[in-house]
Design a protein around this motif. Sequence first.
Motif, mmCIF file in Angstrom:
data_model
loop_
_atom_site.group_PDB
_atom_site.id
_atom_site.type_symbol
_atom_site.label_atom_id
_atom_site.label_comp_id
_atom_site.label_asym_id
_atom_site.label_seq_id
_atom_site.Cartn_x
_atom_site.Cartn_y
_atom_site.Cartn_z
ATOM 1 N N ARG A 34 0.830 -1.216 0.000
ATOM 2 C CA ARG A 34 0.000 0.000 0.000
ATOM 3 C C ARG A 34 0.866 1.269 0.000
ATOM 4 N NH1 ARG A 34 -4.153 -3.323 1.944
ATOM 5 N NH2 ARG A 34 -6.216 -2.504 1.334
ATOM 6 N N ALA A 93 0.562 4.268 -2.970
ATOM 7 C CA ALA A 93 0.355 5.697 -2.699
ATOM 8 C C ALA A 93 1.158 6.587 -3.647
ATOM 9 C CB ALA A 93 0.731 6.016 -1.253
ATOM 10 N N TRP A 103 -6.005 3.273 -7.578
ATOM 11 C CA TRP A 103 -7.337 2.702 -7.332
ATOM 12 C C TRP A 103 -7.373 1.233 -7.743
ATOM 13 C CZ3 TRP A 103 -12.308 4.423 -10.442
ATOM 14 C CH2 TRP A 103 -13.434 3.805 -9.884
ATOM 15 N N TRP A 110 -12.281 5.317 -2.278
ATOM 16 C CA TRP A 110 -12.127 6.319 -1.229
ATOM 17 C C TRP A 110 -10.749 6.229 -0.581
ATOM 18 C CZ3 TRP A 110 -15.140 10.109 -1.717
ATOM 19 C CH2 TRP A 110 -16.446 9.930 -2.212
ATOM 20 N N GLU A 111 -10.218 5.014 -0.507
ATOM 21 C CA GLU A 111 -8.853 4.865 0.004
ATOM 22 C C GLU A 111 -7.860 5.553 -0.926
ATOM 23 O OE1 GLU A 111 -5.698 1.300 1.287
ATOM 24 O OE2 GLU A 111 -7.738 0.793 0.650
ATOM 25 N N VAL A 169 -8.549 8.075 -2.914
ATOM 26 C CA VAL A 169 -8.772 9.523 -2.816
ATOM 27 C C VAL A 169 -8.035 10.087 -1.601
ATOM 28 C CG1 VAL A 169 -10.505 11.296 -2.356
ATOM 29 C CG2 VAL A 169 -10.957 9.520 -4.069
ATOM 30 N N ARG A 170 -8.196 9.447 -0.450
ATOM 31 C CA ARG A 170 -7.511 9.921 0.763
ATOM 32 C C ARG A 170 -5.999 9.783 0.619
ATOM 33 N NH1 ARG A 170 -11.534 6.754 3.063
ATOM 34 N NH2 ARG A 170 -10.011 5.129 3.513
ATOM 35 N N ASN A 171 -5.589 8.664 0.087
ATOM 36 C CA ASN A 171 -4.171 8.385 -0.164
ATOM 37 C C ASN A 171 -3.298 8.634 1.059
ATOM 38 O OD1 ASN A 171 -2.118 7.443 -1.806
ATOM 39 N ND2 ASN A 171 -1.569 9.462 -2.569
ATOM 40 N N LYS A 172 -3.739 8.085 2.175
ATOM 41 C CA LYS A 172 -2.958 8.161 3.404
ATOM 42 C C LYS A 172 -2.866 6.764 4.019
ATOM 43 C CE LYS A 172 -4.196 12.956 4.492
ATOM 44 N NZ LYS A 172 -4.830 13.867 5.484
ATOM 45 N N GLU A 186 -1.953 3.595 6.151
ATOM 46 C CA GLU A 186 -1.490 3.459 7.523
ATOM 47 C C GLU A 186 -0.021 3.046 7.531
ATOM 48 O OE1 GLU A 186 -3.880 0.805 9.739
ATOM 49 O OE2 GLU A 186 -5.782 1.843 9.320
#
Length: 358
Positions: A259, A263, A271, A315-316, A318-321, A323
């Motif tokens: 992940r 990013a 996506w 949405w993950e 889009v946020r692209n942050k 963990e």
Amino acid sequence: MRRPRRIVPRMLAPSRILRATPAQAGGGREWDDLVDYAEKSIARGSKSFSLASRLFDRDTREKVWLLYAWCRRCDDLADNQDHGGTLGEQEGAERRLTAIRLLTERALDGLPTADPAFDAFGLVARECGLTREMAEDVIMGFELDAKDWRPRSEADLARYCYHVAGAVGVMMAVVMGVDRTDSWMLDRACDLGLAFQLANIARDVAEDDKADRRYLPLEWMVEEDIEPGMIMHPHHRQELADIVARLIRRMERHEAWARLGAAQLPFRSRWAVLAAARIYGAIGRRVAELGPHAWDNRVVIGRTEKLRHVSAAFWEAVRNKPEEPGEAPQWSRGQILIDVRMSQPIPAPNMEPLPDGD
């Protein structure tokens, strides 16, 4: 008397016997024709990856399909099957492996192969800069199966997962535009491939056993007191579930680090990668949750659930942050490649050592 006329055989025109086949990526086939072929191939061969691949932008999507078509065709040739179906007769595996290497070499040289999957590979290799070394890393996975190779140790399992999936992840990353010199990003792509393969191995233990194949390390089986050849015996189901839980823990660690690489990708590619990670991760976690009953029926993720993962991945992305992952995976691409270069020759077929003392 008139001497009989000597008949001299006429040689063919030099242009007919010396003319070389012109090098042309794709073997002379049109891009759109190869893309159509590749799209049909992925639709038949992998519903999960087919769905995720449609999230890429058009240019990337088509290149991903072309690469997939080669991977799928190589796998089918190696196992004598059709789009991942029932394994065929395994006699002649070495000859099929030789054919894979020869066709791949011709494709990379831009020569026609008479097989659209290999022509597709030649085309995408030229477009994206895929190398012979990258292709050979994948082909070595088919060689392991052709030799009826089975892992004894965890390092052996890492080696197998790298060749059949991690190396594919590296090639996919290059197709997505990752620079071939960006080792960190290629490591993360490898992590994703390793995660996918660990999920597949966990799910397919029963199917592999029926095909007389095993991808769980022998050392793990010895630790759980599972005798060779008894992996699917009912009285070993809990021990098998414990081994598979180890696989899934490793899967999740590689998935988390993959992940971080996602990013850094463009949005559409990010996506698609996150959707695929969620779908395959769900398969692995479902197997772990079912425990001893994981192989009563083949674990599948239905279309509705897949679409939920696609939505969540959006949405993950889009946020692209992502963990911050915990400890790094025990397997790294660099160490695996070192082990591969230093590895001993592959054992002869059907030579599965028994535990010490048996």
